[in-house]
Structures are given as C-alpha cells and as structure tokens.
Design a protein around this motif. Structure first.
Motif, PDB file in Angstrom:
ATOM      1  N   VAL A 107       0.839  -1.194   0.000  1.00  0.00           N
ATOM      2  CA  VAL A 107       0.000   0.000   0.000  1.00  0.00           C
ATOM      3  C   VAL A 107       0.875   1.246   0.000  1.00  0.00           C
ATOM      4  O   VAL A 107       1.983   1.253   0.551  1.00  0.00           O
ATOM      5  CB  VAL A 107      -0.951   0.030   1.215  1.00  0.00           C
ATOM      6  N   VAL A 108       0.373   2.293  -0.618  1.00  0.00           N
ATOM      7  CA  VAL A 108       1.075   3.575  -0.642  1.00  0.00           C
ATOM      8  C   VAL A 108       0.916   4.251   0.706  1.00  0.00           C
ATOM      9  O   VAL A 108      -0.173   4.273   1.292  1.00  0.00           O
ATOM     10  CB  VAL A 108       0.520   4.477  -1.762  1.00  0.00           C
ATOM     11  N   LEU A 109       2.014   4.813   1.198  1.00  0.00           N
ATOM     12  CA  LEU A 109       1.978   5.513   2.477  1.00  0.00           C
ATOM     13  C   LEU A 109       1.536   6.965   2.285  1.00  0.00           C
ATOM     14  O   LEU A 109       2.009   7.636   1.370  1.00  0.00           O
ATOM     15  CB  LEU A 109       3.359   5.510   3.132  1.00  0.00           C
ATOM     16  N   PRO A 110       0.673   7.449   3.164  1.00  0.00           N
ATOM     17  CA  PRO A 110       0.364   8.885   3.127  1.00  0.00           C
ATOM     18  C   PRO A 110       1.569   9.670   3.626  1.00  0.00           C
ATOM     19  O   PRO A 110       2.443   9.141   4.327  1.00  0.00           O
ATOM     20  CB  PRO A 110      -0.825   9.011   4.083  1.00  0.00           C
ATOM     21  N   ASP A 111       1.614  10.958   3.293  1.00  0.00           N
ATOM     22  CA  ASP A 111       2.747  11.793   3.701  1.00  0.00           C
ATOM     23  C   ASP A 111       2.890  11.880   5.219  1.00  0.00           C
ATOM     24  O   ASP A 111       3.983  12.129   5.723  1.00  0.00           O
ATOM     25  CB  ASP A 111       2.577  13.212   3.130  1.00  0.00           C
ATOM     26  N   SER A 112       1.796  11.645   5.925  1.00  0.00           N
ATOM     27  CA  SER A 112       1.811  11.798   7.380  1.00  0.00           C
ATOM     28  C   SER A 112       2.469  10.630   8.109  1.00  0.00           C
ATOM     29  O   SER A 112       2.671  10.699   9.329  1.00  0.00           O
ATOM     30  CB  SER A 112       0.374  11.957   7.900  1.00  0.00           C
ATOM     31  N   VAL A 113       2.800   9.553   7.390  1.00  0.00           N
ATOM     32  CA  VAL A 113       3.367   8.361   8.029  1.00  0.00           C
ATOM     33  C   VAL A 113       4.749   8.087   7.438  1.00  0.00           C
ATOM     34  O   VAL A 113       4.875   7.817   6.236  1.00  0.00           O
ATOM     35  CB  VAL A 113       2.454   7.133   7.830  1.00  0.00           C
ATOM     36  N   CYS A 280      -6.173  -0.387   6.166  1.00  0.00           N
ATOM     37  CA  CYS A 280      -5.057   0.564   6.195  1.00  0.00           C
ATOM     38  C   CYS A 280      -5.548   1.996   6.342  1.00  0.00           C
ATOM     39  O   CYS A 280      -4.938   2.797   7.053  1.00  0.00           O
ATOM     40  CB  CYS A 280      -4.210   0.423   4.931  1.00  0.00           C
ATOM     41  N   ARG A 281      -6.651   2.326   5.682  1.00  0.00           N
ATOM     42  CA  ARG A 281      -7.213   3.674   5.840  1.00  0.00           C
ATOM     43  C   ARG A 281      -7.563   3.930   7.294  1.00  0.00           C
ATOM     44  O   ARG A 281      -7.296   5.015   7.834  1.00  0.00           O
ATOM     45  CB  ARG A 281      -8.453   3.852   4.950  1.00  0.00           C
ATOM     46  N   ASP A 282      -8.165   2.940   7.938  1.00  0.00           N
ATOM     47  CA  ASP A 282      -8.527   3.082   9.345  1.00  0.00           C
ATOM     48  C   ASP A 282      -7.274   3.285  10.196  1.00  0.00           C
ATOM     49  O   ASP A 282      -7.212   4.179  11.051  1.00  0.00           O
ATOM     50  CB  ASP A 282      -9.279   1.823   9.793  1.00  0.00           C
ATOM     51  N   LEU A 283      -6.237   2.472   9.941  1.00  0.00           N
ATOM     52  CA  LEU A 283      -4.988   2.601  10.693  1.00  0.00           C
ATOM     53  C   LEU A 283      -4.317   3.937  10.434  1.00  0.00           C
ATOM     54  O   LEU A 283      -3.905   4.632  11.379  1.00  0.00           O
ATOM     55  CB  LEU A 283      -4.044   1.458  10.319  1.00  0.00           C
ATOM     56  N   PHE A 284      -4.191   4.315   9.170  1.00  0.00           N
ATOM     57  CA  PHE A 284      -3.504   5.572   8.849  1.00  0.00           C
ATOM     58  C   PHE A 284      -4.260   6.771   9.395  1.00  0.00           C
ATOM     59  O   PHE A 284      -3.644   7.777   9.780  1.00  0.00           O
ATOM     60  CB  PHE A 284      -3.317   5.702   7.334  1.00  0.00           C
ATOM     61  N   ASP A 285      -5.595   6.684   9.450  1.00  0.00           N
ATOM     62  CA  ASP A 285      -6.382   7.763  10.058  1.00  0.00           C
ATOM     63  C   ASP A 285      -6.068   7.896  11.542  1.00  0.00           C
ATOM     64  O   ASP A 285      -5.943   9.017  12.062  1.00  0.00           O
ATOM     65  CB  ASP A 285      -7.882   7.500   9.871  1.00  0.00           C
ATOM     66  N   MET A 286      -5.943   6.756  12.217  1.00  0.00           N
ATOM     67  CA  MET A 286      -5.612   6.795  13.649  1.00  0.00           C
ATOM     68  C   MET A 286      -4.213   7.358  13.873  1.00  0.00           C
ATOM     69  O   MET A 286      -3.991   8.151  14.799  1.00  0.00           O
ATOM     70  CB  MET A 286      -5.720   5.389  14.248  1.00  0.00           C
ATOM     71  N   LEU A 287      -3.263   6.969  13.011  1.00  0.00           N
ATOM     72  CA  LEU A 287      -1.898   7.479  13.131  1.00  0.00           C
ATOM     73  C   LEU A 287      -1.844   8.969  12.786  1.00  0.00           C
ATOM     74  O   LEU A 287      -1.213   9.764  13.485  1.00  0.00           O
ATOM     75  CB  LEU A 287      -0.960   6.694  12.211  1.00  0.00           C
ATOM     76  N   GLY A 288      -2.514   9.344  11.706  1.00  0.00           N
ATOM     77  CA  GLY A 288      -2.488  10.730  11.260  1.00  0.00           C
ATOM     78  C   GLY A 288      -3.161  11.684  12.230  1.00  0.00           C
ATOM     79  O   GLY A 288      -2.745  12.842  12.367  1.00  0.00           O
ATOM     80  N   SER A 289      -4.191  11.209  12.920  1.00  0.00           N
ATOM     81  CA  SER A 289      -4.923  12.050  13.864  1.00  0.00           C
ATOM     82  C   SER A 289      -4.179  12.204  15.183  1.00  0.00           C
ATOM     83  O   SER A 289      -4.520  13.070  15.996  1.00  0.00           O
ATOM     84  CB  SER A 289      -6.299  11.441  14.148  1.00  0.00           C
ATOM     85  N   GLY A 290      -3.183  11.357  15.408  1.00  0.00           N
ATOM     86  CA  GLY A 290      -2.474  11.389  16.676  1.00  0.00           C
ATOM     87  C   GLY A 290      -3.144  10.585  17.772  1.00  0.00           C
ATOM     88  O   GLY A 290      -2.628  10.517  18.895  1.00  0.00           O
ATOM     89  N   LYS A 291      -4.298   9.963  17.465  1.00  0.00           N
ATOM     90  CA  LYS A 291      -4.965   9.143  18.476  1.00  0.00           C
ATOM     91  C   LYS A 291      -4.146   7.904  18.803  1.00  0.00           C
ATOM     92  O   LYS A 291      -4.231   7.368  19.911  1.00  0.00           O
ATOM     93  CB  LYS A 291      -6.366   8.749  17.996  1.00  0.00           C
ATOM     94  N   VAL A 292      -3.373   7.439  17.818  1.00  0.00           N
ATOM     95  CA  VAL A 292      -2.437   6.337  18.044  1.00  0.00           C
ATOM     96  C   VAL A 292      -1.046   6.810  17.659  1.00  0.00           C
ATOM     97  O   VAL A 292      -0.834   7.288  16.534  1.00  0.00           O
ATOM     98  CB  VAL A 292      -2.810   5.093  17.215  1.00  0.00           C
ATOM     99  N   LYS A 293      -0.128   6.727  18.585  1.00  0.00           N
ATOM    100  CA  LYS A 293       1.269   7.058  18.330  1.00  0.00           C
ATOM    101  C   LYS A 293       2.102   5.801  18.546  1.00  0.00           C
ATOM    102  O   LYS A 293       1.895   5.076  19.520  1.00  0.00           O
ATOM    103  CB  LYS A 293       1.738   8.183  19.259  1.00  0.00           C
TER     104      LYS A 293
END
Length: 325
Positions: A107-113, A280-293
C-alpha cells in the motif's frame, strides 16, 4: 549484491545468517521494495523455531517493512517506481535490503506516516484494527482484558481502545510496563508476576468480568483468560508467545459460561485488496490524527536480527522494535 537474513535450519537465534544475495526482478503482478525499515514480530520467531513451517529452507524471514518501490513487474497499475510504500503480508523475506512481493499486498503511504512508523505499526496496527473493529466490533463502554499490554501490539491497542471509549485492562510484568500501558491509555493494569489476574479483574469490574479477552500469550494464560470472561462473551486467542494452546476440551466453554472462542489472523481478515486498503485507511487515520502514536522502543541493525529476536522473546522490549538495513 544486497544483504538479507536467512536460516537453513530451525532453532534458536544462532541459526540466523546474514548473507549476500542478488535481488530478484519482480515477476508479473509483483514489485520490488527497497526497505528503509523492517518490522520485528513474534511470528518471525515462530517461523525460525519451526512452530510455523517455512515453505522451504533456506528461507528468508519477516513479512513487514516499509520503503520505496524500486522496480515494478508487468500488470501492476496502482504502484510505480519511487512510491513510498509499506506492507505487512506476503512471502517471507522482509529481513533484507530488498524484498519482492505481490503488488496487491503493498500500500502507498500517506505523507503523514514515515517509513519507520509504518514498519513498526503495519502488522501490529492492522492486527489491532481487525481485533477491535472486526473480530469484536467494539462500540465503546465495553471492558476488555489485553495480555502483554506494554508490547508492540498492546501499546497500540491501549491507545485505540481509549479512542473508542473502551476500558482496557492490561496485564504486564513490571511496574515500568504498567506505567507505559497506563500512559498509552490502559484503564487499569495487572502485574501478573505478583497479582492474581482473575481476582484482580473481578475486583476492577465489581464482579462483572470482561466482555472480551485478547490473548497473545497462549498456553500459559488460556484458563486464566477464560476465567476473566462474562457468560456468553468472547475469548480471542491470537498468539502463542508461551506455546500453542493444545488439547482443549470444548466442554470447558460450556462449563465457564457458554463462552465463544476464536483464533483469528491478519490473513484471515485482510484477504482481499479492497479489505486491506479499508483496514489501512482506518490505521492511517488513527496514526495521522495522533490518536495512536507508535513507540519505537528499540532499533537494531539488520545484522543484529538474532539479538533483536532474543530481546523480544525475553520480554526485554517495550513498544515496537524495528530493524534498519
């Protein structure tokens, strides 16, 4: 030439060898990834010891990594050379500078990860995603027990559960790990080295016990986990850190309250490209939002993969551990 870790026989960490190889060209439907960071997971130890059989020997090791697409095989349209990517499934061989695998697993990584975060969280984060959002679709308000709450998967689970409004009781083996789990969002912790887990769960829940127990330890905690559940609730056995659960009499589920039990895996949930991308969208959203670090507690050179596995098996790690090529 490039470096990779392989093993020609099963056994302890001493069977791991750092060897020179010529990176393979991707076939149709495949891509080659130049790894920038590699994830370390208990399942890697299972393959090395032979608990899970490798397809053949000598074998590469590892299924999780992140980096840059280096070459693209025929028929691949969603990835191109230069894409920042990550993966958590596919053939063994991620413990390497280059890894060839099916494009549908990448999967392609978003810029935030970044690559290190992705390598530390893809398998663990997707595991938490299916456990909390699919195996038992938690909505908030539930009380759950999570073994090894200060580990790589547990650290993510504590944060994700807090974000969902779920009360997570985490088992730990030291005061330091208890503090880490609480900092990550565990509602309460139990030090199983000096406390009775079942009695403590009963105290914390005023006798109601747990809606779900998540157990990655296996043999040593099987009965304890069942005894922490409410009647008609769910036991999720998703790992074998102490050895596999064997010789189970299904009647015990009746005796302990008409319980449900499941033995899920990531491959059983991320079984299509569409489902993988959703997770992955769900995971990247959690990482990008800072809810999961993601806490990368340890970094080892690729050549020190054996030392890294020994530290993981010896419960000497906190958070996630990555290998750097």
């Amino acid at each position: 030439m490039a470096k990779r870790i392989q093993f020609a026989r099963t056994g302890g960490s001493e069977v791991l060898e750092l060897v020179d190889v010529t990176p393979a060209d991707p076939a149709s439907g495949e891509v080659r990834v130049r790894n920038e960071a590699i994830g370390l997971n208990f399942i890697d130890i299972y393959f090395r010891t032979g608990l899970y059989p490798a397809p053949g020997l000598p074998s590469g090791l590892g299924t999780e990594g992140a980096g840059v697409v280096d070459a693209v095989g025929e028929g691949v349209s969603h990835l191109k050379e230069g894409d920042r990517v990550a993966y958590a499934q596919g053939p063994l061989g991620a413990y390497a500078e280059y890894h060839v695998l099916p494009a549908e697993k990448v999967v392609v990584l978003p810029d935030s990860v970044d690559a290190e975060t992705a390598a530390a969280s893809m398998l663990k984060g997707l595991t938490v995603q299916y456990l909390l959002r699919q195996t038992a679709p938690l909505e908030g308000g539930e009380t759950i027990l999570w073994h090894a709450a200060a580990g790589g998967v547990g650290s993510i689970a504590c944060q994700w559960a807090r974000a969902l409004g779920v009360k997570l009781i985490g088992t730990v083996s030291s005061e330091e790990k208890a503090k880490l789990a609480k900092a990550n969002g565990a509602w309460e912790t139990i030090d199983y080295t000096r406390e009775n887990v079942v009695e403590r769960v009963r105290e914390l829940t005023n006798g109601e016990m747990c809606d779900v127990v998540y157990d990655s330890v296996g043999k040593d905690t099987w009965i304890t986990s069942l005894d922490c559940l409410k009647p008609r609730s769910l036991m999720v056995s998703f790992g074998n850190a102490s050895g596999p659960v064997e010789g189970v009499n299904l009647g015990i589920l009746n005796q302990k309250g008409s319980l449900f039990v499941t033995r899920p895996s990531l491959n059983g949930y991320a079984d299509s490209r569409e489902r993988l991308e959703m997770m992955c969208r769900d995971l990247f959203d959690m990482l990008g939002s800072g809810k999961v670090k993601v806490d990368i507690g340890q970094r080892f050179a690729l050549a020190d993969a054996g030392k890294a596995q020994d530290a993981l098996a010896g419960r000497q790690t906190t958070g996630s551990t990555i290998l750097l090529p």
